[in-house]
Write a protein that holds these residues in place. Structure first.
Motif, PDB file in Angstrom:
ATOM      1  N   LEU A  77       0.968  -0.744   0.235  1.00 19.82           N
ATOM      2  CA  LEU A  77       0.504  -0.398   0.269  1.00 19.82           C
ATOM      3  C   LEU A  77       1.270   1.504  -0.090  1.00 19.82           C
ATOM      4  O   LEU A  77       0.690   1.976   0.569  1.00 19.82           O
ATOM      5  N   GLN A  78       1.900   1.476  -0.934  1.00 19.34           N
ATOM      6  CA  GLN A  78       2.903   2.608  -0.602  1.00 19.34           C
ATOM      7  C   GLN A  78       2.062   3.186  -2.877  1.00 19.34           C
ATOM      8  O   GLN A  78       1.307   3.207  -3.127  1.00 19.34           O
ATOM      9  N   PRO A  79       2.744   4.680  -2.459  1.00 19.80           N
ATOM     10  CA  PRO A  79       2.331   5.571  -3.242  1.00 19.80           C
ATOM     11  C   PRO A  79       2.318   5.199  -4.754  1.00 19.80           C
ATOM     12  O   PRO A  79       3.749   4.849  -4.852  1.00 19.80           O
ATOM     13  N   TYR A  80       2.000   5.037  -5.589  1.00 16.85           N
ATOM     14  CA  TYR A  80       2.448   4.871  -7.182  1.00 16.85           C
ATOM     15  C   TYR A  80       3.419   5.890  -7.767  1.00 16.85           C
ATOM     16  O   TYR A  80       3.772   6.881  -7.135  1.00 16.85           O
ATOM     17  N   ASP A  81       4.703   5.013  -8.709  1.00 17.59           N
ATOM     18  CA  ASP A  81       5.390   5.881  -8.867  1.00 17.59           C
ATOM     19  C   ASP A  81       5.010   6.810 -10.308  1.00 17.59           C
ATOM     20  O   ASP A  81       4.552   6.839 -11.114  1.00 17.59           O
ATOM     21  N   ALA A  82       5.134   8.392  -9.463  1.00 20.76           N
ATOM     22  CA  ALA A  82       4.917   9.633 -10.444  1.00 20.76           C
ATOM     23  C   ALA A  82       5.649   9.631 -11.105  1.00 20.76           C
ATOM     24  O   ALA A  82       4.405  10.349 -12.149  1.00 20.76           O
ATOM     25  N   GLU A  83       6.539   8.648 -12.055  1.00 21.14           N
ATOM     26  CA  GLU A  83       7.176   9.014 -12.961  1.00 21.14           C
ATOM     27  C   GLU A  83       5.850   8.583 -14.125  1.00 21.14           C
ATOM     28  O   GLU A  83       6.584   8.753 -15.121  1.00 21.14           O
TER      29      GLU A  83
END
Length: 226
Positions: free
Chosen positions: A190-196
């Motif tokens: 449950l982590q932030p998705y890759d902004a790139e």
């Protein structure tokens, strides 16, 4: 948080993208999905990925009424193991919610600018979610869900301090695997998705009204216009 999103693809596209083996819900393009509506989700049932409809706003089996759904359409990743509304569903009742974009509002003084966020590498993606089945006093059985949110990535933090958990392909397989019960492993997904792998653009203020529907809602507009 995640309070509005879109799913504008067809059922056939979802079947291919997520290896759906059983379809219990027909997807039609929707441009302004809001809490308490029926939304498309996928869960693993006896080893099969099943597409079905879920009431958006988790109704724990012990809830006294449907009103609780107005405060349970999102679940903070940090509290799913402690908050009563969600800990009864985690880790056993895991599913994903299907989307191809979500909205957040950027604040500039007194003005608010809605923005749509998308994933570059996929036309449709999955939010991590939990589900439960609730029986109303009248005997109606309702299967409901919540979208899990986490801290923002470098793109979404410019607009909001939370974002929905978007699962990549590898994370999705683990999340939907009923054989996985390790809470620490699941919590770690449950982590932030890759902004790139994301992009955003401004859309019309019309999206702020849930009664407004239509493809024009997802069209990019010049920044600071109406």
């Amino acid at each position: 948080m995640c309070g509005r999103f879109t799913l504008t693809v067809e059922t056939e596209d979802v079947i291919k993208a997520f290896d759906i083996e059983e379809v219990q819900y027909e997807i039609k393009p929707r441009y302004n999905i809001a809490p308490t509506q029926t939304i498309a989700g996928v869960l693993n049932d006896d080893g099969k990925r099943v597409l079905q409809g879920f009431h958006w706003g988790l109704l724990p089996f012990w809830a006294k009424s449907k009103k609780i759904a107005y405060s349970t359409f999102n679940a903070r990743a940090e509290s799913i193991q402690s908050k009563p509304a969600f800990r009864s569903a985690f880790p056993d009742k895991r599913m994903v919610i299907l989307a191809d974009g979500f909205y957040e509002w950027a604040h500039k003084g007194k003005e608010k600018q809605p923005c749509r966020f998308r994933v570059k590498s996929s036309d449709v993606f999955a939010f991590a979610g939990l589900y439960d089945t609730w029986k109303s006093p009248e005997g109606e059985h309702i299967t409901s869900c919540t979208i899990i949110t986490t801290t923002p990535n470098a793109l979404t933090e410019k607009v909001h301090d939370r974002m929905p958990v978007i699962l990549g392909e590898d994370e999705l397989k683990i999340w939907l695997d009923p054989g996985v019960s390790d809470k620490d492993l699941l919590q770690g997904l449950l982590q932030p998705y890759d902004a790139e792998d994301m992009y955003t653009y401004p859309v019309s203020n019309s999206v702020g009204n849930v009664r407004n529907q239509g493809a024009d809602l997802i069209e990019e507009i010049p920044l600071n216009s109406k």
